[in-house]
Design an enzyme around this catalytic site. Structure first.
Site, PDB file in Angstrom:
ATOM      1  N   LYS A 195       0.971  -1.244  -0.233  1.00  0.00           N
ATOM      2  CA  LYS A 195       0.196   0.234  -0.040  1.00  0.00           C
ATOM      3  C   LYS A 195       1.036   1.225  -0.177  1.00  0.00           C
ATOM      4  O   LYS A 195       2.107   1.141   0.583  1.00  0.00           O
ATOM      5  CB  LYS A 195      -0.711  -0.106   1.432  1.00  0.00           C
ATOM      6  N   THR A 237     -15.211  -3.462  -7.049  1.00  0.00           N
ATOM      7  CA  THR A 237     -15.467  -3.468  -5.686  1.00  0.00           C
ATOM      8  C   THR A 237     -16.677  -3.543  -5.488  1.00  0.00           C
ATOM      9  O   THR A 237     -17.136  -4.513  -4.526  1.00  0.00           O
ATOM     10  CB  THR A 237     -14.632  -2.310  -4.925  1.00  0.00           C
ATOM     11  N   ASP A 246      -6.844   4.201  -4.634  1.00  0.00           N
ATOM     12  CA  ASP A 246      -7.654   4.045  -3.406  1.00  0.00           C
ATOM     13  C   ASP A 246      -8.105   5.528  -3.215  1.00  0.00           C
ATOM     14  O   ASP A 246      -8.427   6.205  -4.295  1.00  0.00           O
ATOM     15  CB  ASP A 246      -6.538   3.638  -2.199  1.00  0.00           C
TER      16      ASP A 246
HETATM   17  N1  GLU Z   1      -7.185  -0.027  -3.157  1.00  0.00           N
HETATM   18  C1  GLU Z   1      -8.032  -0.986  -3.519  1.00  0.00           C
HETATM   19  C2  GLU Z   1      -7.964  -2.110  -2.256  1.00  0.00           C
HETATM   20  O1  GLU Z   1      -8.213  -1.725  -1.169  1.00  0.00           O
HETATM   21  C3  GLU Z   1      -7.707  -1.810  -4.654  1.00  0.00           C
HETATM   22  C4  GLU Z   1      -6.114  -2.217  -4.753  1.00  0.00           C
HETATM   23  C5  GLU Z   1      -5.773  -2.666  -6.048  1.00  0.00           C
HETATM   24  O2  GLU Z   1      -6.541  -2.587  -6.990  1.00  0.00           O
HETATM   25  O3  GLU Z   1      -4.519  -3.187  -6.286  1.00  0.00           O
HETATM   26  O4  GLU Z   1      -8.183  -3.280  -2.256  1.00  0.00           O
END
Ligand code: GLU
Length: 450
Positions: free
Chosen positions: A126, A210, A166
């Site tokens: 992250k 998502t 994100d």
């Molecule tokens: N930020 C998103 C998560 O919390 C997506 C991360 C991604 O697609 O790599 O999973």
């Protein structure tokens, strides 16, 4: 609790006392895996847990940019490459003024288990910056992203670390970040980022994944309870990209989102946020001002309650916290417990404080589903985007959606099965943690001590 697990939690609490969100997530995940560590003494022998709470690599960097008036600003960028045992580090970038090491580490730790649950070969990472995108011009956003990538590009790559979006980072930002990566590297390595535009290697369905995935997961929970999604009313906190996908897919399957909440209060739309007009309006409203959802109530003539959260309302069947971390505290959890609502489906990363989560899980009349399983479809489709990029082709909408659906069914089933195996009944929180943990632990053990 297993003595080794307790000792690691204690170590982390002391050593990382100035990182409260990170300590919170370690406690949450590791309190579920105690019976697994009882059964597998080899984890303690290889000190797997202390290794898991220590990121493989974390770094910060300076991001300097110039605003439209010529004033120079200095921000701090972060990337935490938490665990690469099952694949390249993978996880989003968050641009928000409150970003700090604790938040990046909590998100990276969660991401490791979430990514493992997808069943796809992606490790956990992250990153982000303490940059506030609110009120910035397009040119300012571009210059910030270019400066950010100039510092990061040496440390990422399609087989090394693959960032994505994100909070505060969407398609526009990914475009500027990718442009700068390509410019600096002098090649076309589009597998380095996901959430890209369709014109340069993005995947169909990624923006909605998502939210769609969360509804697919919810559908499995309802099936397990011999219940149906048709006619269900849902209260969603948030109205960002993820909440939007929930609204859209819920409507498609015959349910409706009747409450949404923003930083300024909440909206109650008894008819449901289901029509194309309403869904399109939310996109427009958010683009103009991401901090207020009141304009929706004005436009469609429904109730708006300023400065309040809706936890405790009784006229929904399902709660879905989809805004940000620690949105639901102990007081909200008490209200939820009293509301008689049966389903509490987490969507945002760690939307519930540990205290509140314990209280909700202790209520046998509520089914709690954990965000690291429910929201895994986003990063799951990111992994599908990586596959498409390395195959140099694009899958159809139907193919991606089918894979996403399959993934969410598997995540639900694997979580239920893991809980069952450890005699925990239908405990999706513990089951998700156990299933996610086992794959990472096995990969670490098999790769030797380091
Ligand atoms: N930020 C998103 C998560 O919390 C997506 C991360 C991604 O697609 O790599 O999973």
């Amino acid at each position: 609790m297993n003595a080794y697990v307790a000792q690691v939690i204690d170590n982390v609490s002391k050593k990382n006392a100035n990182e409260p969100e990170f300590v919170q997530t370690v406690k949450e995940v590791f309190s579920s895996i105690s019976p697994v560590v009882d059964k597998h003494p080899e984890y303690e022998k290889a000190d797997i847990l202390n290794r898991m709470v220590t990121p493989e690599r974390t770094f910060t960097f300076r991001v300097v940019w110039t605003d439209d008036e010529g004033k120079v600003h200095t921000n701090t960028g972060y990337r935490c490459q938490f665990n690469g045992a099952i694949g390249p580090y993978k996880g989003g970038l968050r641009f928000q003024p409150n970003v700090n090491l604790s938040i990046i580490k909590f998100l990276g730790f969660e991401q490791t288990f979430k990514n493992s649950l997808t069943g796809l070969p992606i490790g956990g990472g992250k990153g982000g910056a303490d940059f506030d995108p609110a009120g910035k011009s397009d040119a300012e956003i571009m210059r910030f992203c270019q400066s950010y990538m100039s510092a990061l590009y040496r440390y990422i790559g399609p087989d090394i670390d693959v960032p994505a979006g994100d909070m505060g980072v969407g398609g526009r930002e990914i475009g500027y970040l990718f442009g700068q990566y390509r410019r600096l590297k002098g090649n076309f390595e589009n597998g380095v980022l996901t959430g890209k535009g369709l014109s340069y290697g993005g995947s169909l369905i990624r923006p909605e994944a998502t939210g769609f995935g969360a509804i697919y997961y919810l559908n499995e929970v309802l099936k397990h309870e011999n219940d149906s999604i048709v006619g269900k009313r849902i209260g969603v906190s948030g109205y960002g990209n993820v909440a939007w996908g929930i609204m859209k897919k819920a409507a498609e399957l015959g349910a409706k989102v009747t409450y949404m909440a923003g930083p300024d209060g909440y909206v109650h739309d008894e008819e449901g946020i289901t029509s194309e007009e309403k869904l399109n309006y939310i996109l427009e409203m958010r683009k103009n001002d991401p901090m207020h959802c009141e304009p929706y109530a004005d436009k469609f003539g429904c109730e708006f309650v300023p400065n309040e959260k809706f936890w405790g309302i009784k006229d929904v069947d399902i709660y879905m916290p989809a805004a940000t971390q620690n949105d639901v505290d102990i007081e909200s959890a008490k209200k939820i417990n009293e509301s008689g609502v049966k389903y509490y489906i987490e969507v945002a990363n760690m939307p519930t404080t540990n205290e509140a989560l314990d209280l909700l899980r202790a209520n046998k009349n509520i089914i709690v589903a954990p965000s690291k399983a429910v929201n895994a479809g986003g990063v799951g489709v990111s992994a599908l985007e990586m596959s498409q990029n390395s195959e140099r082709l694009s899958w159809s909408k139907e193919e991606v959606d089918k894979e996403l659906h399959r993934m969410m069914v598997n995540i639900h089933d694997a979580s239920a099965k893991a809980a069952e195996e450890y005699g925990l009944g239908y405990d999706l929180v513990a089951g998700g943690n156990i299933a996610g943990f086992l794959k990472v632990a096995t990969a670490m053990l098999e790769q030797g001590i380091f």
